[in-house]
Design a protein around this motif. Structure first.
Motif, PDB file in Angstrom:
ATOM      1  N   ASN A   7       0.789  -1.374  -0.075  1.00  0.00           N
ATOM      2  CA  ASN A   7      -0.026   0.123  -0.026  1.00  0.00           C
ATOM      3  C   ASN A   7       0.915   1.315   0.068  1.00  0.00           C
ATOM      4  N   ASP A   8       2.257   1.234   0.128  1.00  0.00           N
ATOM      5  CA  ASP A   8       3.079   2.316  -0.188  1.00  0.00           C
ATOM      6  C   ASP A   8       2.818   3.157  -1.358  1.00  0.00           C
TER       7      ASP A   8
ATOM      8  N   ASN B 150     -13.283  -7.138  -3.537  1.00  0.00           N
ATOM      9  CA  ASN B 150     -13.158  -5.721  -3.787  1.00  0.00           C
ATOM     10  C   ASN B 150     -12.190  -4.978  -2.983  1.00  0.00           C
ATOM     11  N   ASN B 151     -11.784  -4.156  -3.538  1.00  0.00           N
ATOM     12  CA  ASN B 151     -10.458  -3.249  -3.152  1.00  0.00           C
ATOM     13  C   ASN B 151     -10.743  -1.791  -3.246  1.00  0.00           C
ATOM     14  N   HIS B 152     -10.622  -0.935  -2.420  1.00  0.00           N
ATOM     15  CA  HIS B 152     -10.676   0.414  -2.705  1.00  0.00           C
ATOM     16  C   HIS B 152      -9.607   1.250  -3.588  1.00  0.00           C
ATOM     17  N   ASN B 153      -8.632   0.411  -3.739  1.00  0.00           N
ATOM     18  CA  ASN B 153      -7.244   0.908  -4.455  1.00  0.00           C
ATOM     19  C   ASN B 153      -7.399   0.240  -5.824  1.00  0.00           C
ATOM     20  N   SER B 154      -7.688   0.905  -6.872  1.00  0.00           N
ATOM     21  CA  SER B 154      -7.745   0.073  -8.312  1.00  0.00           C
ATOM     22  C   SER B 154      -6.352  -0.348  -8.653  1.00  0.00           C
TER      23      SER B 154
ATOM     24  N   VAL C 273      -6.945 -15.593   4.223  1.00  0.00           N
ATOM     25  CA  VAL C 273      -5.708 -15.211   3.635  1.00  0.00           C
ATOM     26  C   VAL C 273      -5.679 -14.404   2.635  1.00  0.00           C
ATOM     27  N   THR C 274      -5.063 -13.107   2.473  1.00  0.00           N
ATOM     28  CA  THR C 274      -5.121 -12.203   1.474  1.00  0.00           C
ATOM     29  C   THR C 274      -3.756 -12.328   0.684  1.00  0.00           C
ATOM     30  N   ASN C 275      -3.832 -12.179  -0.750  1.00  0.00           N
ATOM     31  CA  ASN C 275      -2.839 -11.791  -1.525  1.00  0.00           C
ATOM     32  C   ASN C 275      -3.143 -10.517  -2.238  1.00  0.00           C
ATOM     33  N   PHE C 276      -2.016  -9.905  -2.397  1.00  0.00           N
ATOM     34  CA  PHE C 276      -2.189  -8.622  -3.221  1.00  0.00           C
ATOM     35  C   PHE C 276      -1.085  -8.679  -4.391  1.00  0.00           C
TER      36      PHE C 276
END
Length: 253
Positions: A28-29, A74-78, A142-145
């Motif tokens: 998220n940086d 869903n994610n707030h950052n596109s 568990v979440t992957n980005f």
């Protein structure tokens, strides 16, 4: 001598700073590392709290591939793709195959398909199936980005999977293909029954083709026209369907 020692110390400091930069970033940086000396090998089963920097030319990284059953969230950052783990589908009887393996099926991505999957029977013992949900990230899946930045693809995993590994996509496709083949060739199959039903129906009701040589029915005039017919018209005439031509005298008359 002193100059060479100072250069060595500076190189170690630069390496340490670069290593710290490679590991201290967060997905998220606002700004991610831009100078990467070496990218990582692709990890098919990423687990625990890990970070990887892949090349943008890596096909698996481009497809955001993972052998864990992950679905988009869903994610707030596109700019960041977020995926959550669905867990694994197991046999309610905890059965084992002949070679001692457990049944760890891959959960369906769609919610309706996953609910329908749990109503099916175990492919090994025909017992009930149940879903083991992933709760490895503080009680949540568990979440992957994934994030694409220039020549690199940044990956970060948060949480440790608290369930067995499911079958891979290739293994799931192979298992379904084998099941379809068994269903298609199992005697008697539904397709064979359908063919037999059609054959029995066509044999019981054969198609009737009208004969071209049959004689058409004679036309009978209405009763109120009988008084107006001439006498010659009431006399019988030879049928044209009998195969005999009328005599010359009858034709002349």
């Amino acid at each position: 001598m002193l100059k060479g020692a100072d250069d060595s110390v500076m190189e170690q400091e630069d390496s340490a700073s670069q290593h710290g930069e490679m590991t201290s970033w967060d997905i998220n940086d606002i700004k991610l590392p831009q100078y990467v000396n070496q990218t990582d090998w692709f990890q098919e089963w990423p687990d625990s709290y890990v970070k990887h920097i892949y090349s943008s030319e890596d096909k698996n990284a481009q497809r955001h591939h993972s052998s864990w059953a992950m679905r988009n969230t869903n994610n707030h950052n596109s700019r960041i793709l977020k995926k959550s783990c669905l867990g694994v589908v197991v046999c309610g009887n905890d059965c084992s195959t002949l070679d001692g393996r457990k049944i760890y099926l891959r959960p369906a991505i769609c919610d309706k398909a996953r609910q329908k999957q749990q109503r099916k029977c175990c492919p090994n013992c025909n017992g009930p199936l149940r879903l083991l949900s992933c709760r490895g990230h503080g009680g949540y899946p568990v979440t992957n980005f994934w994030r694409h930045e220039g020549q690199f693809i940044f990956f970060q995993s948060k949480g440790a999977h608290d369930h067995p590994r499911p079958e891979t996509k290739l293994e799931a496709e192979a298992r379904r293909s084998i099941q379809k083949a068994k269903t298609a060739f199992s005697p008697p199959s539904l397709r064979l029954k359908r063919v037999q039903e059609i054959e029995s129906l066509t044999g019981a009701m054969p198609t009737q083709v009208p004969s071209l040589l049959s004689c058409p029915d004679a036309h009978t005039p209405p009763a109120n026209f009988r008084g107006h017919l001439s006498k010659s018209s009431q006399e019988p005439r030879p049928s044209s369907c009998s195969g005999q031509l009328p005599s010359p005298g009858a034709a002349g008359e």
